[in-house]
Scaffold this active site. Structure first.
Site, PDB file in Angstrom:
ATOM      1  CB  THR A 182     -30.712  10.841  26.535  1.00 48.46           C
ATOM      2  OG1 THR A 182     -31.620   9.764  26.333  1.00 48.46           O
ATOM      3  CG2 THR A 182     -29.303  10.320  26.732  1.00 48.46           C
ATOM      4  CG  ASN A 241     -43.415   4.903  30.567  1.00 49.82           C
ATOM      5  OD1 ASN A 241     -42.321   5.204  31.034  1.00 49.82           O
ATOM      6  ND2 ASN A 241     -43.624   3.757  29.936  1.00 49.82           N
ATOM      7  CG  HIS A 248     -42.365   1.100  25.931  1.00 50.57           C
ATOM      8  ND1 HIS A 248     -41.791   0.417  26.981  1.00 50.57           N
ATOM      9  CD2 HIS A 248     -42.397   0.242  24.877  1.00 50.57           C
ATOM     10  CE1 HIS A 248     -41.499  -0.816  26.576  1.00 50.57           C
ATOM     11  NE2 HIS A 248     -41.859  -0.949  25.317  1.00 50.57           N
ATOM     12  CB  ALA A 264     -39.057   7.943  18.043  1.00 48.24           C
TER      13      ALA A 264
HETATM   14  C1  GAR Z   1     -35.281   5.177  27.057  1.00 50.99           C
HETATM   15  O1  GAR Z   1     -34.999   4.520  25.856  1.00 50.99           O
HETATM   16  C2  GAR Z   1     -36.719   4.923  27.472  1.00 50.99           C
HETATM   17  O2  GAR Z   1     -37.596   4.852  26.389  1.00 50.99           O
HETATM   18  C3  GAR Z   1     -36.572   3.588  28.152  1.00 50.99           C
HETATM   19  O3  GAR Z   1     -35.386   3.693  28.902  1.00 50.99           O
HETATM   20  C4  GAR Z   1     -34.489   4.567  28.213  1.00 50.99           C
HETATM   21  C5  GAR Z   1     -33.967   5.617  29.170  1.00 50.99           C
HETATM   22  O4  GAR Z   1     -32.957   6.384  28.594  1.00 50.99           O
HETATM   23  N1  GAR Z   1     -37.719   3.293  28.965  1.00 50.99           N
HETATM   24  C6  GAR Z   1     -38.223   2.067  29.103  1.00 50.99           C
HETATM   25  O5  GAR Z   1     -37.741   1.088  28.574  1.00 50.99           O
HETATM   26  C7  GAR Z   1     -39.478   1.984  29.967  1.00 50.99           C
HETATM   27  N2  GAR Z   1     -40.123   0.718  29.808  1.00 50.99           N
HETATM   28  P1  GAR Z   1     -32.554   7.809  29.180  1.00 50.99           P
HETATM   29  O6  GAR Z   1     -32.263   7.606  30.681  1.00 50.99           O
HETATM   30  O7  GAR Z   1     -31.318   8.190  28.425  1.00 50.99           O
HETATM   31  O8  GAR Z   1     -33.692   8.753  28.947  1.00 50.99           O
END
Ligand code: GAR
Length: 208
Positions: free
Chosen positions: A13, A108, A110, A180
């Site tokens: 996403t 990154n 987080h 966010a």
């Molecule tokens: C997101 O919430 C991101 O912030 C988190 O993984 C998710 C990925 O969602 N990342 C971490 O936790 C890194 N430590 P997405 O594949 O839908 O973007």
């Protein structure tokens, strides 16, 4: 044009928010040149395909050992000649060689307000589970440069999100993404693409 490479592991996403930002013009001077996934079944790969972005999968199990995987990952990155690497839900510990080579060129996202709920073991839903277990009223997301530690690099931007009565980890995760992550990650990329982000002595400075 800032050449951006996006690394993903899951739903993508945040990748989608970047694709939309480039298409809709909230991110300018930017081209997404490649998507790299460590997971063949990541839906993020489908999103890349739909957007016409070249995507590759570098999966640890396709390589003899960690060293070979790391070398393949580095090759996949180098080939694309990126100016910026964006970790958008990339759940792989980056090889030190890659971090050193691309110092201050890897960011990154987080899903918490660093330094809360970050570091080894805090990723994805686990971050929100921990935030709810601690009973915080405010959480959020952080975009930071990647250094050799886990979630320790210079912070570029943070945005707070309110925890609500009855939140489950899944509900909170979705709110943190909507309010966010999908806002600050494209915003930071646009700032970097327009030369508005500098790092000095481990601190980030943003300019107009
Ligand atoms: C997101 O919430 C991101 O912030 C988190 O993984 C998710 C990925 O969602 N990342 C971490 O936790 C890194 N430590 P997405 O594949 O839908 O973007």
């Amino acid at each position: 044009m800032l050449r951006v490479l996006v690394c993903v592991s899951g739903g993508g996403t945040n990748l989608q928010a970047i694709i939309d930002g480039v298409e809709q013009g909230s991110i300018i001077n930017t081209e997404i040149v490649r998507v790299v996934s460590n997971n063949k079944s990541a839906y993020a790969l489908e999103r890349a395909k739909q957007a016409g972005i070249p995507a590759v999968c570098i999966a640890p199990r396709d390589y003899e050992d960690r060293e070979e995987f790391n070398a393949a990952l580095l090759r996949a990155v180098d080939e694309a000649q990126p100016d910026l690497i964006v970790l958008a839900g990339f759940l792989v510990v980056l090889p030190k060689q890659l971090i050193r080579k691309y110092e201050n060129r890897i960011i990154n996202i987080h899903p918490s307000l660093i330094p809360s709920f970050c570091g080894t073991g805090y990723y994805g839903l686990k971050v929100h589970e921990a935030a709810l277990a601690r009973g915080v009223r405010i959480t959020g997301a952080t975009v930071h440069f990647v250094d050799e530690g886990t979630d320790t690099g210079p912070i570029i931007m943070q945005k707070a999100v309110t925890v609500q009565e009855g939140d489950t980890p899944e509900i909170l995760q979705r709110r943190v993404m909507e309010e966010a992550e999908w806002v600050i990650l494209p915003w930071c990329i646009n700032l970097i693409a327009n030369g508005q982000v500098t790092v000095s002595d481990g601190r980030v400075y943003l300019s107009e």
